[in-house]
Design an enzyme around this catalytic site. Structure first.
Site, mmCIF file in Angstrom:
data_model
loop_
_atom_site.group_PDB
_atom_site.id
_atom_site.type_symbol
_atom_site.label_atom_id
_atom_site.label_comp_id
_atom_site.label_asym_id
_atom_site.label_seq_id
_atom_site.Cartn_x
_atom_site.Cartn_y
_atom_site.Cartn_z
ATOM 1 N N ARG A 173 0.796 -1.213 0.000
ATOM 2 C CA ARG A 173 0.000 0.000 0.000
ATOM 3 C C ARG A 173 0.841 1.282 0.000
ATOM 4 N NH1 ARG A 173 -4.037 2.053 4.501
ATOM 5 N NH2 ARG A 173 -5.826 2.669 3.243
ATOM 6 N N ARG A 213 0.254 4.430 -2.308
ATOM 7 C CA ARG A 213 -0.917 5.274 -2.114
ATOM 8 C C ARG A 213 -0.552 6.762 -2.078
ATOM 9 N NH1 ARG A 213 -4.773 5.941 2.773
ATOM 10 N NH2 ARG A 213 -2.873 5.955 3.985
ATOM 11 N N CYS A 262 8.834 30.380 29.335
ATOM 12 C CA CYS A 262 8.759 28.923 29.559
ATOM 13 C C CYS A 262 8.847 28.619 31.049
ATOM 14 C CB CYS A 262 9.885 28.219 28.808
ATOM 15 S SG CYS A 262 10.092 26.493 29.300
ATOM 16 N N CYS A 307 12.033 26.661 32.193
ATOM 17 C CA CYS A 307 13.373 27.268 32.182
ATOM 18 C C CYS A 307 13.716 27.750 33.601
ATOM 19 C CB CYS A 307 13.425 28.446 31.201
ATOM 20 S SG CYS A 307 13.663 27.937 29.482
ATOM 21 N N HIS A 354 16.652 25.271 27.064
ATOM 22 C CA HIS A 354 15.354 25.199 26.402
ATOM 23 C C HIS A 354 15.424 24.546 25.019
ATOM 24 C CE1 HIS A 354 11.183 26.579 25.914
ATOM 25 N NE2 HIS A 354 11.494 27.001 24.696
ATOM 26 N N ASN A 364 6.334 12.873 25.883
ATOM 27 C CA ASN A 364 5.656 13.268 24.653
ATOM 28 C C ASN A 364 6.539 14.317 23.991
ATOM 29 O OD1 ASN A 364 3.304 11.716 25.080
ATOM 30 N ND2 ASN A 364 2.458 13.299 26.424
ATOM 31 N N SER A 419 3.014 20.316 25.013
ATOM 32 C CA SER A 419 2.640 21.720 24.960
ATOM 33 C C SER A 419 3.844 22.628 25.163
ATOM 34 C CB SER A 419 1.542 22.009 25.985
ATOM 35 O OG SER A 419 1.885 21.473 27.237
ATOM 36 N N HIS A 471 10.562 22.582 25.711
ATOM 37 C CA HIS A 471 11.639 22.392 26.685
ATOM 38 C C HIS A 471 11.799 20.890 26.968
ATOM 39 C CE1 HIS A 471 14.147 24.350 29.895
ATOM 40 N NE2 HIS A 471 14.231 23.061 30.201
ATOM 41 N N HIS A 530 11.633 17.667 28.415
ATOM 42 C CA HIS A 530 11.065 17.154 29.659
ATOM 43 C C HIS A 530 10.212 15.927 29.389
ATOM 44 C CE1 HIS A 530 7.496 19.170 28.082
ATOM 45 N NE2 HIS A 530 6.778 18.553 28.996
ATOM 46 N N GLN A 532 7.484 12.995 31.816
ATOM 47 C CA GLN A 532 6.562 12.961 32.938
ATOM 48 C C GLN A 532 6.653 11.604 33.619
ATOM 49 O OE1 GLN A 532 2.516 14.475 32.196
ATOM 50 N NE2 GLN A 532 3.128 15.108 30.150
ATOM 51 N N HIS A 590 8.574 0.518 30.357
ATOM 52 C CA HIS A 590 7.754 -0.456 31.066
ATOM 53 C C HIS A 590 8.640 -1.287 31.996
ATOM 54 C CE1 HIS A 590 4.134 -0.377 28.074
ATOM 55 N NE2 HIS A 590 3.955 0.432 29.092
ATOM 56 N N LYS A 592 1.113 8.891 9.992
ATOM 57 C CA LYS A 592 0.168 7.789 9.987
ATOM 58 C C LYS A 592 -0.994 8.161 10.890
ATOM 59 C CE LYS A 592 -1.781 3.724 9.977
ATOM 60 N NZ LYS A 592 -2.539 3.272 8.788
ATOM 61 N N PHE A 630 -10.378 2.161 10.809
ATOM 62 C CA PHE A 630 -10.177 0.726 10.975
ATOM 63 C C PHE A 630 -9.312 0.431 12.197
ATOM 64 C CE2 PHE A 630 -8.403 -3.487 10.291
ATOM 65 C CZ PHE A 630 -9.559 -4.204 10.030
HETATM 66 O O1 LIG Z 1 0.232 16.736 30.544
HETATM 67 P P1 LIG Z 1 0.397 17.341 29.196
HETATM 68 O O2 LIG Z 1 1.793 17.173 28.636
HETATM 69 O O3 LIG Z 1 -0.069 18.753 29.117
HETATM 70 O O4 LIG Z 1 -0.604 16.523 28.269
HETATM 71 C C1 LIG Z 1 -0.256 15.578 27.293
HETATM 72 O O5 LIG Z 1 0.119 14.333 27.879
HETATM 73 C C2 LIG Z 1 -0.900 13.661 28.629
HETATM 74 C C3 LIG Z 1 -0.355 12.313 29.057
HETATM 75 O O6 LIG Z 1 -0.013 11.491 27.956
HETATM 76 C C4 LIG Z 1 -2.179 13.492 27.805
HETATM 77 O O7 LIG Z 1 -3.212 13.022 28.653
HETATM 78 C C5 LIG Z 1 -2.627 14.799 27.162
HETATM 79 O O8 LIG Z 1 -3.716 14.540 26.284
HETATM 80 C C6 LIG Z 1 -1.460 15.405 26.378
HETATM 81 O O9 LIG Z 1 -1.835 16.634 25.814
HETATM 82 O O1 LIG Z 2 -7.966 4.817 3.266
HETATM 83 P P1 LIG Z 2 -7.807 6.260 3.614
HETATM 84 O O2 LIG Z 2 -9.086 6.960 3.899
HETATM 85 O O3 LIG Z 2 -6.960 7.012 2.623
HETATM 86 O O4 LIG Z 2 -6.921 6.225 4.963
HETATM 87 C C1 LIG Z 2 -7.383 6.522 6.253
HETATM 88 O O5 LIG Z 2 -8.151 5.449 6.788
HETATM 89 C C2 LIG Z 2 -7.461 4.217 6.978
HETATM 90 C C3 LIG Z 2 -8.407 3.260 7.671
HETATM 91 O O6 LIG Z 2 -8.803 3.716 8.943
HETATM 92 C C4 LIG Z 2 -6.171 4.395 7.780
HETATM 93 O O7 LIG Z 2 -5.439 3.190 7.745
HETATM 94 C C5 LIG Z 2 -5.306 5.521 7.239
HETATM 95 O O8 LIG Z 2 -4.217 5.741 8.112
HETATM 96 C C6 LIG Z 2 -6.157 6.791 7.103
HETATM 97 O O9 LIG Z 2 -5.384 7.837 6.549
#
Ligand SMILES: O=P(O)(O)O[C@H]1O[C@H](CO)[C@@H](O)[C@H](O)[C@H]1O
Ligand SMILES: O=P(O)(O)O[C@H]1O[C@H](CO)[C@@H](O)[C@H](O)[C@H]1O
Lengths: 344, 344
Positions: free
Chosen positions: B27, B30, B51, B54, B115, B155, B163, B166, B168, B170, B283, B313, B318
């Site tokens: 695929r 595509r 920030c 900081c 930062h 994240n 958000s 910097h 970091h 959690q 983990h 992605k 699906f």
């Molecule tokens: O706590 P943050 O960094 O503001 O928030 C981020 O991480 C969290 C933990 O994965 C998620 O629940 C939030 O949706 C995301 O925005």
């Molecule tokens: O087939 P589409 O609409 O181009 O693709 C979308 O739906 C699919 C099925 O949920 C996903 O796998 C793809 O990541 C998304 O971009």
């Protein structure tokens, strides 16, 4: 619900996936300084000459989309699944590196010839044609011996990966039952064996008594924010009569489904006064040749928006590595949805 | 691997989650007409007066971040979990609407005062300080009687909900073991009972023989694209010696972890010549007071980019309703990653 559950961090049980969801209701005050989304805008034209789903236009494989007037179905040109796959298995040792070929069929389901419409803006009568298309697809694909599951879904909005605003969904029919329905199958079978009643029948009865999470209903269908919702404005669509598949729906139930889909999607658009993105899909019973008295046909709506047309919920770090987590209670999401549904 | 597995749709078994993943290698052709992401750019300044991470700046709760020189840990001002929660349970009937309060601790873990740095651009010696911070957090939080799991994660990038650029991460420490480690616990226990060897020890041995999915390694750690990877460039970090938690790592293994984290994150940045967004996390075994001979400490990297700095992605229709699906094989992702790691 008691104040404790409106204020304190807690977890809720999802009996369909037999898993917990973390709820952090006190966290709604959190300021958002992260990514802002581009708000969705309705497609402004009824016909787009560059859209391969508009009647009369050319597709990627050189075929021409006909001048269809209601719904239209065709094989996905970039299908994730194919039919002509040799059957083979691989095991690279210890049962830890295992693969097997998977056969299937992917189709694109056009809801309407008009480029600018969505389920939220289509007339109920036209949505009824979409319900009929889903039914005949489920029937035809489910009857094939090599197909055990027919997954019908819609990705709506660029935020949910839809690459074209033309109203359409997809069907991916697979040789094996995918993970989500497989989990729901085990949970519904366990409950049915214990209680001689489908899990979702018992659940719907409780929600109709409670009313707190019901957002819309008609003679044949009810939409609730499930007690265990993960996405901020997630909903679950349930038929009032126990029915396990599309083919089990009578004419009145199909009318009712079209009606509630209209109410729900139009309501979503009013929450933040923007075309609401979502992924939605139906979970019918597997088409594995077995009877499924435990199974209730249902639809899940998973919309990502959290606070506005531009602030979404991210399912990232803790959610991917730990458990899903939500910031507003299902009850407050339901209250918001109820108010916009009634405002119509 | 044989041509069949490079060309034909198939599914692969994830032995850690005991679930299948759909692979659609054909695929990749595509075309993508959907949402384009804003490419990430490195933070251009070493100190940002706005920030809150900081040194010397004010936080949301009015406290001032000290002039820290290495790492710095503080309680999350908008914590999803709290310690002072009364214990309570709710059951609205039939066992289908169940909730219980959840206690926990959420902290923010600053990796460096600068930062503009990230794990990819920090010196290995500084990453070693981050490893030490993770270790002491895991030790301290895991020793508390009310905590059964210590989830450390990062994240990275606005696309993954961060958000603040910097550097970091959690830590969310919870009263109950979250879903993902709970699934991994059951799978590792089952395998250990059967084979008297940790699942990930046997898995790593096979990958070291195969080599096809190994992307980086040193004396103490190995990074592979797991056979069952879901995200396009997903990787799994495994220690060579069986160790179940941070506190089990000796000095050499901590150095090795810092080293491979540098190699991996710097390599990611070269794939599309952009700061690579991801969610990553460790983990360790649960801190539930039980021995965990079945468990191997490991880290997952879940990066969303698929084809370029702007095409990701989408885990939508699906994937949410059926099973996860990927478009490039784990082996081709590993080949790409290996080439950029070696290019350093
Ligand atoms: O706590 P943050 O960094 O503001 O928030 C981020 O991480 C969290 C933990 O994965 C998620 O629940 C939030 O949706 C995301 O925005
Ligand atoms: O087939 P589409 O609409 O181009 O693709 C979308 O739906 C699919 C099925 O949920 C996903 O796998 C793809 O990541 C998304 O971009």
């Amino acid at each position: 619900m008691e104040a404790l559950w409106v204020q304190a961090p807690h977890r809720r049980w999802n009996p369909l996936r037999r898993e917990w969801v973390l709820v952090s209701p006190h966290r709604t005050q959190r300021p958002w300084q992260g990514q802002m989304e581009t708000p969705a805008v309705p497609a402004p034209i009824t016909y787009d000459p560059t859209c391969y789903l508009c009647p009369g236009n050319m597709r990627a494989n050189g075929e021409r989309t006909p001048q269809y007037e209601s719904t239209y179905v065709f094989q996905n040109d970039f299908a994730a699944l194919k039919q002509d796959v040799p059957q083979a298995q691989l095991d690279l040792g210890y049962g830890l590196l295992r693969a097997e070929t998977e056969r299937g069929i992917c189709r694109v389901l056009c809801f309407d010839p008009r480029h600018d419409l969505t389920l939220a803006t289509m007339e109920v009568g036209k949505i009824r044609s979409v319900v009929d298309m889903w039914t005949s697809q489920a029937e035809e694909l489910g009857a094939r011996p090599e197909i055990q599951y027919v997954q019908i879904f819609e990705n709506r909005g660029a935020m949910m990966g839809a690459s074209n605003p033309h109203p359409h969904g997809q069907v991916w029919a697979t040789e094996h039952i995918p993970n989500e329905p497989l989990m729901e199958l085990a949970a519904q079978q366990e409950y049915y064996a214990k209680s001689q009643e489908p899990l979702l029948t018992a659940y719907l009865r409780t929600e109709l008594i409670e009313q707190e999470r019901v957002v819309a209903s008609n003679e044949t269908w009810v939409a609730v924010v499930p007690f265990w919702a993960v996405w901020p404005f997630e909903t679950l669509l349930l038929p009032r009569c126990p029915v396990s598949s599309f083919t089990g729906l009578n004419a009145e139930e199909r009318d009712g489904l079209a009606d509630i889909l209209h109410t729900l999607t139009a309501g979503y658009n009013r929450v933040f006064d923007t075309p609401f993105p979502y992924s939605m899909g139906f979970h019918p019973a597997p088409s594995d040749g077995q009877p499924h008295p435990e199974w209730t046909l249902h639809a899940h709506f998973y919309p990502p928006l959290l606070r506005s047309a531009t602030v979404r919920k991210f399912m990232v770090g803790f959610e991917l590595l730990g458990s899903p987590q939500r910031d507003i209670t299902p009850e407050s999401a339901a209250a918001t949805l109820r108010s916009v549904m009634q405002a119509e």
